[in-house]
Design an enzyme around this catalytic site. Structure first.
Site, PDB file in Angstrom:
ATOM      1  N   ASP A  11      16.654 -27.755 -27.853  1.00 45.78           N
ATOM      2  CA  ASP A  11      16.528 -28.013 -26.426  1.00 45.78           C
ATOM      3  C   ASP A  11      15.661 -29.258 -26.252  1.00 45.78           C
ATOM      4  OD1 ASP A  11      15.844 -28.156 -23.765  1.00 45.78           O
ATOM      5  OD2 ASP A  11      15.483 -26.009 -23.520  1.00 45.78           O
TER       6      ASP A  11
ATOM      7  N   PHE B 127      10.153 -22.443 -22.779  1.00 44.87           N
ATOM      8  CA  PHE B 127      10.624 -22.652 -21.413  1.00 44.87           C
ATOM      9  C   PHE B 127      11.993 -23.311 -21.490  1.00 44.87           C
ATOM     10  CE2 PHE B 127      11.389 -24.885 -17.478  1.00 44.87           C
ATOM     11  CZ  PHE B 127      11.149 -23.873 -16.555  1.00 44.87           C
TER      12      PHE B 127
ATOM     13  N   LYS C 171      17.500 -33.612 -17.537  1.00 47.33           N
ATOM     14  CA  LYS C 171      16.431 -34.400 -16.936  1.00 47.33           C
ATOM     15  C   LYS C 171      16.694 -35.906 -17.002  1.00 47.33           C
ATOM     16  CE  LYS C 171      12.847 -30.863 -17.283  1.00 47.33           C
ATOM     17  NZ  LYS C 171      12.939 -30.448 -15.873  1.00 47.33           N
TER      18      LYS C 171
END
Length: 406
Positions: free
Chosen positions: A230, A145, A259
């Site tokens: 990531d 994802f 984030k």
């Protein structure tokens, strides 16, 4: 709508009527939050065990972050990259130092940063490695994802995220996560990068086999390929280290961050790498109006300062050990089939006889705990790193009660 309709029902009904149905939230309407707790429009309090998918690592309304944002709001919030501003150099310098890298390319959202990493790897492949034009290939892992743009879903294996959005962007090859043999086979002379999550969050907090990340690092170094990590969800303290890659002593060629870098206050993301890699860009080749804006830099600088103390990494380590010990006791009792994770991050596979992940999440909500399901039978726990042990234990007590049918 009747006069007796609750504030929650009114808000949800209006949202359903006037917003696209691209999410299926739990039926709660949050009005305020502090630390690890949120309060809804009816005044009910809930323990946040999701933390905005790790965007809220430092909790809701963290005073240091709010004060940094307020101070910057009074000065200047946006210049665009047409001009320099007085927070930009410090942000880039300090983030590069935190990562042990040399250069930073700031963006806003995680998906933007992943897109930036893809563009960077391709350009590096053509300009530095010498891959023939249009032939660059990036190898990724199944069940990844990395976001939801058209390019990113082109290398997703999630049918729900991918279906009906083609035609898809070429140039990617997908291999099983954790399989070094398959990775070796997939890589060729035109492979410019391997893009991986050190821990796959959306897939259910999947931790790769021991030695996998080190194997990826060794192979990419030998073959002159970029290892892109990531760390949007796994980074910045969540697993007990600043970066999840550190658990295997691995330093990638490029970090993708987001984030928690914005502290849950503003969207901030970045690609961090060497001057050789990010030095391929020339003015006009990539950009973002809001990327690296003064407000974002001010908040992110405070996040970096907080991470430098090691306090949050230590909390994630200590509370994470407690969390996984307690969750481990649930395995084998009939309700929980498996538990995975690292630090204050866990994926819990629920036995089908006890309900779906969504149903368990709804029952937890009824008991004052907010978590989220993924892939049908799994729930994820990722509380803010500021959560107290007492609150964590209370949340786990509610989980045990739900699984016992209470």
């Amino acid at each position: 709508m009747s006069a007796t309709t609750s504030a929650t029902e009114r808000a949800i009904s209006s949202a359903e009527a006037h917003s696209a149905h691209n999410y299926h939230p739990l039926p709660i309407v949050v009005a305020s939050a502090d630390g690890a707790w949120m309060t809804d429009v009816e005044g009910r309090r809930y323990l946040d065990m999701l933390a905005g998918y790790s965007a809220l690592n430092f909790g809701h309304g963290n005073r240091r972050l709010i004060d940094a944002a307020k101070a910057q709001l009074e000065r200047v919030t946006l210049t665009s990259r047409a001009f320099h501003h007085d927070r930009f150099a410090d942000f880039c310098t300090q983030l590069a130092e935190l990562c042990g890298m040399e250069m930073v390319l700031p963006m806003n959202t995680g998906a933007e940063a992943v897109e930036t990493a893809v563009k960077t790897a391709r350009k590096w492949g053509y300009k530095v490695k010498g891959v023939p034009p249009g032939q660059a290939k990036i190898v990724v892992a199944a069940n990844n994802f990395h976001g939801r743009t058209t390019t990113i879903i082109s290398f997703s294996t999630d049918a729900e995220a991918r279906a009906d959005f083609g035609p898809y962007t070429p140039g990617f090859e997908i291999v099983p996560y954790g399989d070094l043999t398959a990775l070796h086979r997939a890589c060729s002379a035109n492979t410019v990068a391997v893009l991986m999550e050190p821990i796959q969050g959306e897939a259910g907090v999947l931790v790769p086999p021991a030695g996998y990340l080190a194997g990826v690092r060794e192979m990419t170094r030998e073959r002159n390929q970029l290892f892109i990590a990531d760390e949007i969800q796994s980074g910045l303290g969540r697993t007990g280290r600043t970066f999840a890659c550190e658990h295997e002593g691995v330093v990638p060629d490029m970090y993708i961050l987001g984030k928690a870098l914005g502290g849950g206050v503003v969207p901030v993301s970045a690609v961090v790498s060497s001057s050789e890699v990010l030095g391929v860009y020339r003015p006009g080749e990539h950009g973002s109006t809001f990327g690296g804006n003064p407000l974002a830099c001010a908040v992110a600088l405070e996040v970096i300062a907080m991470l430098r103390t090691g306090e949050f990494q230590q909390r994630a380590t200590e509370l994470g050990e407690h969390l996984h010990h307690e969750l481990g006791l649930l395995v084998g009792g009939g309700a929980v089939e498996a538990v995975r994770g690292r630090g204050l991050w866990a994926g819990i596979d629920i036995a089908p006889s006890h309900g779906t992940g969504r149903e368990i999440s709804e029952r937890l909500m009824d008991r004052g705990v907010l978590a989220k399901d993924t892939h049908g039978s799994t729930i994820r726990l990722a509380p803010p790193l500021v959560i107290s042990k007492e609150d964590l234990d209370w949340g786990l007590e509610q989980l045990r009660a739900v699984l016992a049918g209470g």
